[in-house]
Write an enzyme that holds these catalytic residues in place. Structure first.
Site, PDB file in Angstrom:
ATOM      1  N   GLY A 195      18.485  -5.719  72.934  1.00  0.00           N
ATOM      2  CA  GLY A 195      19.060  -6.892  72.291  1.00  0.00           C
ATOM      3  C   GLY A 195      17.973  -7.877  71.882  1.00  0.00           C
ATOM      4  N   CYS A 196      18.359  -8.877  71.121  1.00  0.00           N
ATOM      5  CA  CYS A 196      17.388  -9.836  70.589  1.00  0.00           C
ATOM      6  C   CYS A 196      16.832 -10.734  71.685  1.00  0.00           C
ATOM      7  CB  CYS A 196      18.014 -10.645  69.456  1.00  0.00           C
ATOM      8  SG  CYS A 196      19.611 -11.390  69.844  1.00  0.00           S
ATOM      9  N   TYR A 197      17.721 -11.450  72.396  1.00  0.00           N
ATOM     10  CA  TYR A 197      17.228 -12.260  73.517  1.00  0.00           C
ATOM     11  C   TYR A 197      16.477 -11.396  74.524  1.00  0.00           C
ATOM     12  CZ  TYR A 197      20.262 -16.308  72.246  1.00  0.00           C
ATOM     13  OH  TYR A 197      20.865 -17.378  71.639  1.00  0.00           O
TER      14      TYR A 197
END
Lengths: 344, 344, 344, 344
Positions: free
Chosen positions: D149-151
């Site tokens: 994921g991005c975070y």
């Protein structure tokens, strides 16, 4: 009617003061000074005031420029108010400094962070720190009020119930806060250009920001002992607003923090504790004197997260200064501060 | 106190009405309806109203929902007000429609552009077009006011002195206007997402926008004859604001257009003609009911360029509706509309 | 490999040149100069180039600073390139000026608009105006190229097919254009601060903008006779992008303007004519050398509306300069210019 | 050339994949599917790809839609890839899922957070977590990659050197991160409208965000034991970018964290450790696959603050997926990922 003078009203705290005081039902503005803009119409510099303010900037060194003023509010850069305050106080004029000259009790600390010699260290002890939620009674009687900084307002109101009540590990206090670019003032600096600040986020001054010692002093005063406080400010692409995300370790994870905050702020006209699970948005306080707060307890941890949102120019500067003015003058605390935020 | 009802207050014109009326000194809000949100607190939907508005949405079909209301303001999408107006008027309630149901005199034209059958074509002729700078006297006595569109307000106020006085070639009228995204309403549409609308500009509906016939009708009425009017709307990355750039050929290039505008608007509380050479900024009217206008004469040409700036939700919608309410109720025209724009 | 020197690469056209040339497969950068930043790493000033560009700024007055360079590109403010060009040309170095020193043929007009004396008026006649879609053959052979301005690129490409073919009333030409704030350069000016330029739109310089005579000259050259051209530039809250909305009266309203544009630009690698009814968005050309164009015929009128979108720093400045460089060096015209715009 | 298929390419991770793969020198796109847009040209949906991508969306259920593809990349919402993966793997096609279906090892945890039953729990153990800086060797040989994921990418790269080396108190880990709105995808949701998300900041999902367990799993795997990790995500008004501010207590405050990070990431092509005292800006990584990191040691404390910036759609999604593709195919890891961020 109370007659108010404004020193140095050409920046953003100045224009915000003018916006608020122009509509304040119990205030007249006696004079507004600016060395650089003396002789110019205020509305030329701030076109949003066209038709609403017919003042002209006057020279701050002019004879009797604040004659008849009951209160003088200083909206200058740091280091100017301290050169005016002694004379004004001697003449019986009360003073509110929106800048930082009287915020730090320890003169050596102030001189180190602000990089200059203090002009009237003797007055610092007398100055009342203008956070009404902590010092309301003293503000009412103050001759000299040191209006808090923007980050310090958001962060201290966020930590206050926990720290006042001794509920958190004082070595675990951390604030990660973001600010709109108006917090940097109206000076023409490349990093604050639209083309530089839009569509980007960065932290800044992580190595040391002037608001760190101001907040640490306030938290220590609430706690009755020193605190270890880590402060990380960020710049985000918006004009107004501060959102502070606070983090601490609870000594006793079973404490009802929601009830604690609701109780502590129940009678505060400008602090709004959101229902449990809430997330304050800076747009809901924009242009208002409100601080909206929400409290969270991350699952499976002994930590507490507090979210605190203000408008950096209103509750974080000129609005709080007007709140202090109201207290000093015996007005209703909310007088002239009843704005509702634009939505959207 | 006048008691006002609001139909369909869940969109941006609704929230703007609530913001303005919540602080209006001579108005109480009797009811606010929403089919979708009936039973919900208004402040849940509009968190900026927390602590300032304790209304609950009610069902518009409920019995006596507007009982006791003197005026009902409709902040619904197009096509709803016309289903309520006949009954309300029959009950003696005056109506202001902020949407477009009663703006276009020619029913066939309306039905073509709005894609539906008009529910009460007989009322259209009675409706007064709520542009106070043109129709103040009629608005005072109106039972039914058709509040102008956002672009139509900015464009018509910009062209008005030229067209009323027969000074321009009526086949040369062109408006290139930009709007903030709130003009598209609170519906969830992909092109209005932040990720789509930020950091970009585009024209839209150049092949035909509903405000073109509304403006053409207004200009023709001012001119006493048909006009040829080209309209190019654009979307820009801001929340609120319309800036219209108007272009026309002067019949007599020697006319003093600056004086013309200053004279025509001298007594208008909400039209501000800037000094010669000025450039109005939308931020100086944001949240206010003002239209700021500047007039230019490009060198070496027989053309005139007029710049006109409003807040699309205030003077372009709900603020103008309150101005019309004030006129209808005999209040001072500026009552409840004294906001000063945030700066910055 | 061609060796390129850059004069004055500390502004936005400089950083854009560096971005493009750092990845250009047939170019090496021989030197980049800056009086103010001499000795500093380029990546310190432009952190996006960290790890991608290890150049150091050198003093433009240094001995042999551009030794071995085939072409020098000037990314300085106006008035600097003309002080370097004579010497460089004498040394056999070809020159592309991204600023305005060589754009205006009439020296008196140039001196009036740019407020200084021209340093080498004799070279102006030789300079080729670097709009490849008009002057491709001449650019290939040019020693000195005057790279067009940003607005002039968008507006001229938009009007070109109509004016070249004598299809419009030359007294009816009008352009209403909006620009992102990077068009104002990297200078620290208060009106370009995020807090001033965000959430607002304004026209500017309506009384006279330097790009008006540049565009008028180009249009007149296309038409073979003088034109009357009204130009209204605006500032909008975005970093990059120009959207120009053009307006003219057709002599013969029956002409097929869509086909005209598609034919004229069929072989142009950087002009994209949208299908009929289209609306170009600036975000679709951001960071690219494209100009996207759409043509509209407002119903019931004899007018044409052309929409033209570019990135002001790419096709409007440094990208077009690289396109010209490619032409001058005999490279494929698209070499190093194959970026696809970010979406979103 | 490797032939790649894309499942569900109509969202932002899809358009980012198309942008990157359209220019990748060793990839051809075999097919791109979309149930809703089957039959439509890709460039109609993503106008930035006009002239650069002539693909048409095909139906994902079509016979042999990915015939001949070596790798299939899934850019769908969560829960879709797991319905395709078993069949594709059985056919010998390697799979990269940009969504979350294969990221969480504990099926019960996944099912709780993602609110659905997992379709192929047996494949989860085989899936390699596609963070090349941790799992490069395994990715090279993987049949199935779970793209982070991005975070999680920003936060794990920020904590990695500290946690891998056992240097921090594992009960003190906190991340306060901000994201641009593209992180929420292209769905039409009111809170993501420009008019709602501009000029405001808010935290969200503080009570529980799906990336918390993903990050906690990764940190625990690095530490070899469970960790207590508090995660506070925020929405800020920008399109692309994540800035994560990490906080932890050092076991030994005398450790040289700057050297630690420089050493750990010395050979990483996409991690850039800034010089001591630096502050990464998201704009310097926009559109690139870079993660820029800076490390700070707040004075007078035993805490460390790490700043980590990525583009959520590139290193945080599709760029990292291409990096994984390069590893899986034996290409240079940076192939097709050499973009330089626009400045400004």
């Amino acid at each position: 009617m109370v007659k108010v003078g404004i020193i140095g009203g050409t920046g953003y705290t100045g224009s915000e003061l003018l916006r608020l005081l122009s509509r304040h039902p119990r205030v007249t503005i006696g004079a507004i000074t600016s060395r650089a803009e003396a002789g110019r119409n205020v509305a030329d510099l701030f076109p949003s005031l066209r038709g609403r303010c017919d003042l002209t900037f006057t020279d701050p060194e002019g004879e009797g420029v604040f004659a008849g003023c009951d209160v003088v509010m200083s909206a200058t850069p740091n280091g100017i108010a301290m050169t005016h305050a002694p004379r004004l106080l001697a003449e019986g004029v009360r003073v509110i400094d929106i800048a930082a000259d009287f915020r730090i009790r320890d003169i050596a600390v102030w001189e180190q962070w602000y990089g200059m010699k203090h002009a009237c260290p003797g007055l610092v002890a007398e100055a009342v720190y203008g956070l009404p939620e902590r010092h309301r009674a003293a503000i009412r009687k103050a001759r000299l009020v040191a209006n808090p900084g923007c980050y310090p307002t958001a962060v201290q109101l966020g930590f206050l119930p926990l720290v006042e009540n001794g509920l958190v590990d004082l070595s675990s206090l951390m604030a990660s806060a973001v600010s709109g670019t108006s917090g940097a003032g109206r000076g023409a600096h490349v990093p604050m250009l639209f083309a530089e600040a839009a569509e980007s986020v960065k932290a800044y001054a992580v190595g040391g920001h002037r608001h760190q010692p101001e907040i640490a002093q306030g938290l220590a005063q609430m706690a009755g002992q020193p605190v270890e406080f880590v402060f990380v400010p960020h710049l985000v692409p918006m004009i107004r607003g501060i959102h502070a995300t606070l983090y601490a370790r609870l000594k006793d994870p079973s404490v009802d923090v929601q009830a604690l905050y609701e109780t502590r702020y129940r009678d505060e006209p400008f602090v709004d504790v959101l229902p449990a699970g809430g997330h304050p948005e800076t747009r809901t306080v924009r242009g208002t004197n409100l601080c909206r707060i929400a409290v969270h307890r991350p699952k499976g941890t002994d930590k507490v997260v507090v979210l605190s949102a203000i408008d950096n120019l209103t509750k974080g500067a000129s609005g709080q200064a007007v709140q202090n003015l109201n207290l000093m003058c015996g007005f209703a605390e909310t007088e002239g501060l009843d704005e509702i935020a634009l939505f959207p």
